[in-house]
Design a protein around this motif. Sequence first.
Motif, PDB file in Angstrom:
ATOM      1  N   ASP A 290       0.827  -1.209   0.000  1.00 49.09           N
ATOM      2  CA  ASP A 290       0.000   0.000   0.000  1.00 49.09           C
ATOM      3  C   ASP A 290       0.863   1.262   0.000  1.00 49.09           C
ATOM      4  OD1 ASP A 290      -2.931   0.947   0.378  1.00 49.09           O
ATOM      5  OD2 ASP A 290      -1.838   2.094   1.883  1.00 49.09           O
ATOM      6  N   ASN A 291       1.949   1.237   0.761  1.00 46.34           N
ATOM      7  CA  ASN A 291       2.825   2.409   0.802  1.00 46.34           C
ATOM      8  C   ASN A 291       3.562   2.603  -0.520  1.00 46.34           C
ATOM      9  OD1 ASN A 291       3.273   3.965   3.595  1.00 46.34           O
ATOM     10  ND2 ASN A 291       2.587   1.889   4.035  1.00 46.34           N
ATOM     11  N   GLN A 292       3.926   1.530  -1.183  1.00 49.32           N
ATOM     12  CA  GLN A 292       4.539   1.680  -2.505  1.00 49.32           C
ATOM     13  C   GLN A 292       3.528   2.232  -3.497  1.00 49.32           C
ATOM     14  OE1 GLN A 292       7.604  -0.862  -4.137  1.00 49.32           O
ATOM     15  NE2 GLN A 292       6.263  -1.411  -5.825  1.00 49.32           N
ATOM     16  N   ARG A 293       2.298   1.754  -3.424  1.00 48.36           N
ATOM     17  CA  ARG A 293       1.263   2.240  -4.330  1.00 48.36           C
ATOM     18  C   ARG A 293       1.038   3.738  -4.191  1.00 48.36           C
ATOM     19  NH1 ARG A 293      -3.929   3.294  -3.680  1.00 48.36           N
ATOM     20  NH2 ARG A 293      -3.947   2.455  -1.569  1.00 48.36           N
ATOM     21  N   ARG A 294       1.190   4.248  -2.957  1.00 51.61           N
ATOM     22  CA  ARG A 294       0.997   5.680  -2.709  1.00 51.61           C
ATOM     23  C   ARG A 294       2.261   6.502  -2.937  1.00 51.61           C
ATOM     24  NH1 ARG A 294      -0.445   6.233   2.984  1.00 51.61           N
ATOM     25  NH2 ARG A 294      -0.121   4.020   3.330  1.00 51.61           N
ATOM     26  N   GLY A 295       3.360   5.847  -3.338  1.00 47.62           N
ATOM     27  CA  GLY A 295       4.602   6.567  -3.579  1.00 47.62           C
ATOM     28  C   GLY A 295       5.358   6.913  -2.316  1.00 47.62           C
ATOM     29  N   TYR A 296       5.100   6.186  -1.223  1.00 49.53           N
ATOM     30  CA  TYR A 296       5.725   6.471   0.062  1.00 49.53           C
ATOM     31  C   TYR A 296       6.835   5.486   0.415  1.00 49.53           C
ATOM     32  CZ  TYR A 296       1.849   9.716   1.042  1.00 49.53           C
ATOM     33  OH  TYR A 296       0.947  10.751   1.003  1.00 49.53           O
ATOM     34  N   ALA A 297       7.052   4.480  -0.432  1.00 51.07           N
ATOM     35  CA  ALA A 297       8.084   3.485  -0.170  1.00 51.07           C
ATOM     36  C   ALA A 297       8.328   2.673  -1.434  1.00 51.07           C
ATOM     37  CB  ALA A 297       7.661   2.552   0.974  1.00 51.07           C
ATOM     38  N   ALA A 298       9.424   1.929  -1.432  1.00 48.57           N
ATOM     39  CA  ALA A 298       9.718   1.000  -2.523  1.00 48.57           C
ATOM     40  C   ALA A 298      10.114  -0.338  -1.920  1.00 48.57           C
ATOM     41  CB  ALA A 298      10.845   1.532  -3.406  1.00 48.57           C
ATOM     42  N   ASN A 299       9.404  -1.392  -2.293  1.00 46.70           N
ATOM     43  CA  ASN A 299       9.781  -2.734  -1.871  1.00 46.70           C
ATOM     44  C   ASN A 299      10.893  -3.197  -2.814  1.00 46.70           C
ATOM     45  OD1 ASN A 299       9.986  -5.489  -1.293  1.00 46.70           O
ATOM     46  ND2 ASN A 299       7.822  -5.610  -0.728  1.00 46.70           N
ATOM     47  N   LEU A 300      12.108  -3.285  -2.285  1.00 45.74           N
ATOM     48  CA  LEU A 300      13.284  -3.584  -3.098  1.00 45.74           C
ATOM     49  C   LEU A 300      13.545  -5.077  -3.260  1.00 45.74           C
ATOM     50  CD1 LEU A 300      15.825  -0.982  -1.636  1.00 45.74           C
ATOM     51  CD2 LEU A 300      14.220  -0.680  -3.521  1.00 45.74           C
ATOM     52  N   SER A 301      12.794  -5.895  -2.569  1.00 46.52           N
ATOM     53  CA  SER A 301      13.123  -7.322  -2.444  1.00 46.52           C
ATOM     54  C   SER A 301      13.319  -8.015  -3.781  1.00 46.52           C
ATOM     55  CB  SER A 301      12.042  -8.030  -1.635  1.00 46.52           C
ATOM     56  OG  SER A 301      11.842  -7.385  -0.395  1.00 46.52           O
ATOM     57  N   SER A 302      12.415  -7.807  -4.721  1.00 43.00           N
ATOM     58  CA  SER A 302      12.499  -8.516  -5.996  1.00 43.00           C
ATOM     59  C   SER A 302      13.679  -8.065  -6.840  1.00 43.00           C
ATOM     60  CB  SER A 302      11.202  -8.344  -6.793  1.00 43.00           C
ATOM     61  OG  SER A 302      11.012  -6.982  -7.165  1.00 43.00           O
ATOM     62  N   ARG A 303      14.270  -6.897  -6.491  1.00 43.35           N
ATOM     63  CA  ARG A 303      15.392  -6.353  -7.255  1.00 43.35           C
ATOM     64  C   ARG A 303      16.747  -6.789  -6.708  1.00 43.35           C
ATOM     65  NH1 ARG A 303      13.531  -1.764 -10.138  1.00 43.35           N
ATOM     66  NH2 ARG A 303      15.613  -1.769 -11.066  1.00 43.35           N
ATOM     67  N   ILE A 304      16.761  -7.443  -5.568  1.00 39.41           N
ATOM     68  CA  ILE A 304      18.006  -7.874  -4.946  1.00 39.41           C
ATOM     69  C   ILE A 304      18.363  -9.275  -5.450  1.00 39.41           C
ATOM     70  CG2 ILE A 304      19.133  -8.434  -2.750  1.00 39.41           C
ATOM     71  CD1 ILE A 304      17.393  -6.291  -1.443  1.00 39.41           C
ATOM     72  N   PRO A 305      19.594  -9.480  -5.914  1.00 37.23           N
ATOM     73  CA  PRO A 305      19.984 -10.799  -6.441  1.00 37.23           C
ATOM     74  C   PRO A 305      19.691 -11.931  -5.465  1.00 37.23           C
ATOM     75  CG  PRO A 305      21.685  -9.171  -6.930  1.00 37.23           C
ATOM     76  CD  PRO A 305      20.686  -8.487  -6.018  1.00 37.23           C
ATOM     77  N   GLY A 306      19.150 -13.011  -6.019  1.00 34.69           N
ATOM     78  CA  GLY A 306      18.828 -14.181  -5.210  1.00 34.69           C
ATOM     79  C   GLY A 306      17.397 -14.203  -4.713  1.00 34.69           C
ATOM     80  N   ALA A 307      16.618 -13.154  -5.004  1.00 37.88           N
ATOM     81  CA  ALA A 307      15.239 -13.080  -4.514  1.00 37.88           C
ATOM     82  C   ALA A 307      14.379 -14.197  -5.098  1.00 37.88           C
ATOM     83  CB  ALA A 307      14.635 -11.724  -4.848  1.00 37.88           C
ATOM     84  N   GLU A 308      13.449 -14.661  -4.289  1.00 39.95           N
ATOM     85  CA  GLU A 308      12.503 -15.697  -4.716  1.00 39.95           C
ATOM     86  C   GLU A 308      11.097 -15.291  -4.305  1.00 39.95           C
ATOM     87  OE1 GLU A 308      13.672 -19.320  -2.864  1.00 39.95           O
ATOM     88  OE2 GLU A 308      15.627 -19.432  -3.890  1.00 39.95           O
ATOM     89  N   ARG A 309      10.124 -15.698  -5.096  1.00 38.43           N
ATOM     90  CA  ARG A 309       8.728 -15.403  -4.751  1.00 38.43           C
ATOM     91  C   ARG A 309       8.207 -16.421  -3.744  1.00 38.43           C
ATOM     92  NH1 ARG A 309       3.671 -13.518  -8.590  1.00 38.43           N
ATOM     93  NH2 ARG A 309       2.158 -13.367  -6.874  1.00 38.43           N
ATOM     94  N   LEU A 310       7.442 -15.923  -2.787  1.00 43.53           N
ATOM     95  CA  LEU A 310       6.818 -16.765  -1.774  1.00 43.53           C
ATOM     96  C   LEU A 310       5.331 -16.935  -2.071  1.00 43.53           C
ATOM     97  CD1 LEU A 310       8.312 -15.379   1.572  1.00 43.53           C
ATOM     98  CD2 LEU A 310       8.871 -17.541   0.468  1.00 43.53           C
TER      99      LEU A 310
END
Length: 337
Positions: free
Chosen positions: A178-198
């Motif tokens: 929700d905070n990323q959608r409002r431009g108040y944060a960025a979830n960086l997890s998927s951009r970090i090498p080695g990330a996996e979807r849960l």
Amino acid sequence: MNSRTLLLFLPVLTLFSCAGPNIEAISMNGSTKLKVLSPGRQAPVPPLAKPRLPLNTVFKGEAKFFAIMAKAERENWRILPIGERTVRVARELLGAPYTSYSLEVDDHIESPVANLIGMDCWTFYENSLAISRLIAYKPGPYKPEDLLQMIEIERYRDGVCTGNYLSRMHHLEEVFHDNQRRGYAANLSSRIPGAERLSREIKEMTVQWKSYRYLKNNPSLIEPMGRIEAQVSKLPVYHIPKNKARTAENYLANGDICAITSTWKGGYTSHVGLIVRIKGRAYFAHATSDRDKGRMTIIDRPITDYLNGSSKHAGIIICRPFDIPRSPLWQKNVAGR
């Protein structure tokens, strides 16, 4: 779930648009870092609202609050980047006793709550970030209601508490989304090498509803809470597994929100704190309930070492907060001077 609650929840599933955060991988000092070049389009800040419950019920630690704000003014923390500011605040909150369920302050009425003298893991990061944002958001003098506004912006869907328990986001995955959608944060997890979807089926609050004061006193909320948890289960959640955490440390910055993912299939995360950079490592600052660590807010070990300390820890989710749009009060402040 009534129609009003449903309308409040629907924006959570809004897909990220091209107006989202602009993130690039850049080389710095021989290593690659993730740098947020722009937060993208930011939603307007909701207006300051009057507390729905008495101030002495929803705000604890006024002396601590005023002391931190005075120090921030003396040392001009306002000029620091938000991550550096957040770590300064977090250090001022170290040593506060671990306190569970500090947000459960009424049987029916929901209201933002701030407690600076007793915290759990979530409220420790939340209080640190809220004070950090407030310093840049508006000029002083500051009052407790200002901090409650910053809490409301972070924790409530669309940044607005309706007085209904379901307007509060009870899962970190939804808060980050929700905070990323409002431009108040960025979830960086998927951009970090080695990330996996849960992929998890969230049922924590509907199964353990007796542990939550509002649900226990309002059983009619259990079914709609279950629908919310079903929606949260479908969010795109990525984590960095703990066997990739040592490399991931290079991508983490002061003030990043670090959620610990769990091996338990009934939830995504089990704990949360902040990243503090010390001597080239990413340390984990959090409110711990461990008796051997004093049951208080601390700066613990590097995050990799913390993860390796328990078989229940699966990995980390990293969310980088931004400052919110500045208040028009800055213009009035300048004009007044």
